[in-house]
Design a protein around this motif. Structure first.
Motif, PDB file in Angstrom:
ATOM      1  N   ALA A  11      42.314  40.029  32.445  1.00 29.00           N
ATOM      2  CA  ALA A  11      42.999  39.447  31.283  1.00 29.00           C
ATOM      3  C   ALA A  11      42.775  40.257  30.009  1.00 29.00           C
ATOM      4  O   ALA A  11      43.665  40.330  29.154  1.00 29.00           O
ATOM      5  CB  ALA A  11      42.528  38.011  31.073  1.00 29.00           C
ATOM      6  N   ASP A  12      41.610  40.894  29.877  1.00 27.86           N
ATOM      7  CA  ASP A  12      41.270  41.607  28.640  1.00 27.86           C
ATOM      8  C   ASP A  12      41.640  43.089  28.659  1.00 27.86           C
ATOM      9  O   ASP A  12      41.317  43.814  27.720  1.00 27.86           O
ATOM     10  CB  ASP A  12      39.770  41.478  28.353  1.00 27.86           C
ATOM     11  CG  ASP A  12      39.368  40.055  28.018  1.00 27.86           C
ATOM     12  OD1 ASP A  12      40.243  39.249  27.654  1.00 27.86           O
ATOM     13  OD2 ASP A  12      38.164  39.742  28.141  1.00 27.86           O
ATOM     14  N   ARG A  13      42.321  43.539  29.693  1.00 34.25           N
ATOM     15  CA  ARG A  13      42.651  44.964  29.780  1.00 34.25           C
ATOM     16  C   ARG A  13      43.662  45.352  28.693  1.00 34.25           C
ATOM     17  O   ARG A  13      44.363  44.504  28.145  1.00 34.25           O
ATOM     18  CB  ARG A  13      43.197  45.297  31.162  1.00 34.25           C
ATOM     19  CG  ARG A  13      44.610  44.800  31.390  1.00 34.25           C
ATOM     20  CD  ARG A  13      45.086  45.150  32.800  1.00 34.25           C
ATOM     21  NE  ARG A  13      46.479  44.913  32.968  1.00 34.25           N
ATOM     22  CZ  ARG A  13      47.020  43.747  33.313  1.00 34.25           C
ATOM     23  NH1 ARG A  13      46.243  42.695  33.518  1.00 34.25           N
ATOM     24  NH2 ARG A  13      48.327  43.622  33.445  1.00 34.25           N
ATOM     25  N   ALA A  39      41.156  30.776  47.414  1.00 35.00           N
ATOM     26  CA  ALA A  39      42.398  31.550  47.329  1.00 35.00           C
ATOM     27  C   ALA A  39      43.064  31.323  45.973  1.00 35.00           C
ATOM     28  O   ALA A  39      43.576  32.263  45.359  1.00 35.00           O
ATOM     29  CB  ALA A  39      43.335  31.170  48.469  1.00 35.00           C
ATOM     30  N   ASP A  40      43.034  30.086  45.494  1.00 34.98           N
ATOM     31  CA  ASP A  40      43.608  29.785  44.180  1.00 34.98           C
ATOM     32  C   ASP A  40      42.828  30.491  43.070  1.00 34.98           C
ATOM     33  O   ASP A  40      43.413  31.029  42.128  1.00 34.98           O
ATOM     34  CB  ASP A  40      43.617  28.277  43.922  1.00 34.98           C
ATOM     35  CG  ASP A  40      44.599  27.528  44.800  1.00 34.98           C
ATOM     36  OD1 ASP A  40      45.491  28.172  45.419  1.00 34.98           O
ATOM     37  OD2 ASP A  40      44.486  26.283  44.886  1.00 34.98           O
ATOM     38  N   ARG A  41      41.509  30.518  43.172  1.00 39.08           N
ATOM     39  CA  ARG A  41      40.687  31.201  42.163  1.00 39.08           C
ATOM     40  C   ARG A  41      40.944  32.704  42.167  1.00 39.08           C
ATOM     41  O   ARG A  41      40.982  33.336  41.116  1.00 39.08           O
ATOM     42  CB  ARG A  41      39.208  30.920  42.388  1.00 39.08           C
ATOM     43  CG  ARG A  41      38.812  29.533  41.978  1.00 39.08           C
ATOM     44  CD  ARG A  41      37.336  29.328  42.087  1.00 39.08           C
ATOM     45  NE  ARG A  41      37.016  27.947  41.740  1.00 39.08           N
ATOM     46  CZ  ARG A  41      35.874  27.370  42.014  1.00 39.08           C
ATOM     47  NH1 ARG A  41      34.933  28.052  42.638  1.00 39.08           N
ATOM     48  NH2 ARG A  41      35.662  26.129  41.683  1.00 39.08           N
ATOM     49  N   LEU A  42      41.121  33.274  43.348  1.00 37.91           N
ATOM     50  CA  LEU A  42      41.439  34.697  43.425  1.00 37.91           C
ATOM     51  C   LEU A  42      42.783  34.970  42.765  1.00 37.91           C
ATOM     52  O   LEU A  42      42.907  35.909  41.967  1.00 37.91           O
ATOM     53  CB  LEU A  42      41.435  35.188  44.870  1.00 37.91           C
ATOM     54  CG  LEU A  42      41.839  36.648  45.077  1.00 37.91           C
ATOM     55  CD1 LEU A  42      40.927  37.598  44.300  1.00 37.91           C
ATOM     56  CD2 LEU A  42      41.851  36.989  46.563  1.00 37.91           C
ATOM     57  N   ALA A  43      43.777  34.161  43.056  1.00 36.96           N
ATOM     58  CA  ALA A  43      45.103  34.347  42.450  1.00 36.96           C
ATOM     59  C   ALA A  43      45.016  34.235  40.926  1.00 36.96           C
ATOM     60  O   ALA A  43      45.635  35.028  40.201  1.00 36.96           O
ATOM     61  CB  ALA A  43      46.089  33.324  43.014  1.00 36.96           C
ATOM     62  N   GLY A  47      45.677  37.367  37.965  1.00 35.49           N
ATOM     63  CA  GLY A  47      46.672  37.236  36.897  1.00 35.49           C
ATOM     64  C   GLY A  47      47.999  37.848  37.276  1.00 35.49           C
ATOM     65  O   GLY A  47      48.583  37.500  38.299  1.00 35.49           O
ATOM     66  N   ASP A  48      48.458  38.820  36.470  1.00 35.69           N
ATOM     67  CA  ASP A  48      49.773  39.426  36.695  1.00 35.69           C
ATOM     68  C   ASP A  48      49.730  40.649  37.609  1.00 35.69           C
ATOM     69  O   ASP A  48      50.727  41.338  37.773  1.00 35.69           O
ATOM     70  CB  ASP A  48      50.448  39.776  35.377  1.00 35.69           C
ATOM     71  CG  ASP A  48      49.721  40.873  34.603  1.00 35.69           C
ATOM     72  OD1 ASP A  48      48.559  41.188  34.924  1.00 35.69           O
ATOM     73  OD2 ASP A  48      50.327  41.403  33.655  1.00 35.69           O
ATOM     74  N   ALA A  69      45.475  46.183  44.027  1.00 31.69           N
ATOM     75  CA  ALA A  69      46.410  45.433  43.199  1.00 31.69           C
ATOM     76  C   ALA A  69      46.802  46.297  42.001  1.00 31.69           C
ATOM     77  O   ALA A  69      45.994  47.079  41.503  1.00 31.69           O
ATOM     78  CB  ALA A  69      45.780  44.124  42.731  1.00 31.69           C
ATOM     79  N   CYS A  70      48.045  46.158  41.554  1.00 33.43           N
ATOM     80  CA  CYS A  70      48.599  46.999  40.489  1.00 33.43           C
ATOM     81  C   CYS A  70      49.161  46.144  39.369  1.00 33.43           C
ATOM     82  O   CYS A  70      49.750  45.096  39.609  1.00 33.43           O
ATOM     83  CB  CYS A  70      49.726  47.866  41.040  1.00 33.43           C
ATOM     84  SG  CYS A  70      49.306  48.793  42.517  1.00 33.43           S
ATOM     85  N   SER A  71      49.028  46.656  38.168  1.00 31.07           N
ATOM     86  CA  SER A  71      49.603  45.971  37.019  1.00 31.07           C
ATOM     87  C   SER A  71      51.093  46.254  36.944  1.00 31.07           C
ATOM     88  O   SER A  71      51.596  47.202  37.566  1.00 31.07           O
ATOM     89  CB  SER A  71      48.925  46.446  35.733  1.00 31.07           C
ATOM     90  OG  SER A  71      49.197  47.820  35.516  1.00 31.07           O
TER      91      SER A  71
END
Length: 108
Positions: A11-13, A39-43, A47-48, A69-71
């Motif tokens: 989130a802070d990137r 699974a919900d916590r991982l999702a 984030g995006d 995973a990629c932004s």
């Protein structure tokens, strides 16, 4: 605890820079056997970010727990996996290998 900290990092990137997240997340995506709350916590933590290694990975033909995973702003051209066993079935590792071909999208 890990997922709480990961969520903060994602989130802070800097939104002006592309992000690749690589790691042993210990969950299949989409969820297979993990508790739904994990699974919900991982999702939520991701984030995006788009998990390029979600689902059945070509070359392995099964789901993996090690993910990339990629932004937004990163285009994935190819996903490829290599089995953790050699051609004779002997284990080379306790993890399969995953790789991507990526490119930054114009304006990213």
């Amino acid at each position: 605890t890990y997922l709480v900290h990961l969520r903060g990092i994602v989130a802070d990137r800097d939104p002006g820079l592309p992000m690749l997240l690589l790691g042993d997340l210990n969950q299949r995506i989409p969820r297979a056997r993990a508790p739904r709350r994990m699974a919900d916590r991982l999702a939520e933590a991701l984030g995006d970010l788009e998990v390029a290694t979600a689902g059945v990975v070509p070359g392995i033909e099964r789901q993996v727990i090690d993910h990339i995973a990629c932004s937004p702003g990163v285009a994935v051209a190819d996903v490829l996996g290599t089995d953790r066993h050699d051609g004779e079935g002997r284990p080379l590792s306790d993890h399969d290998a995953v790789a991507l071909t990526i490119r930054a999208l114009p304006g990213s």
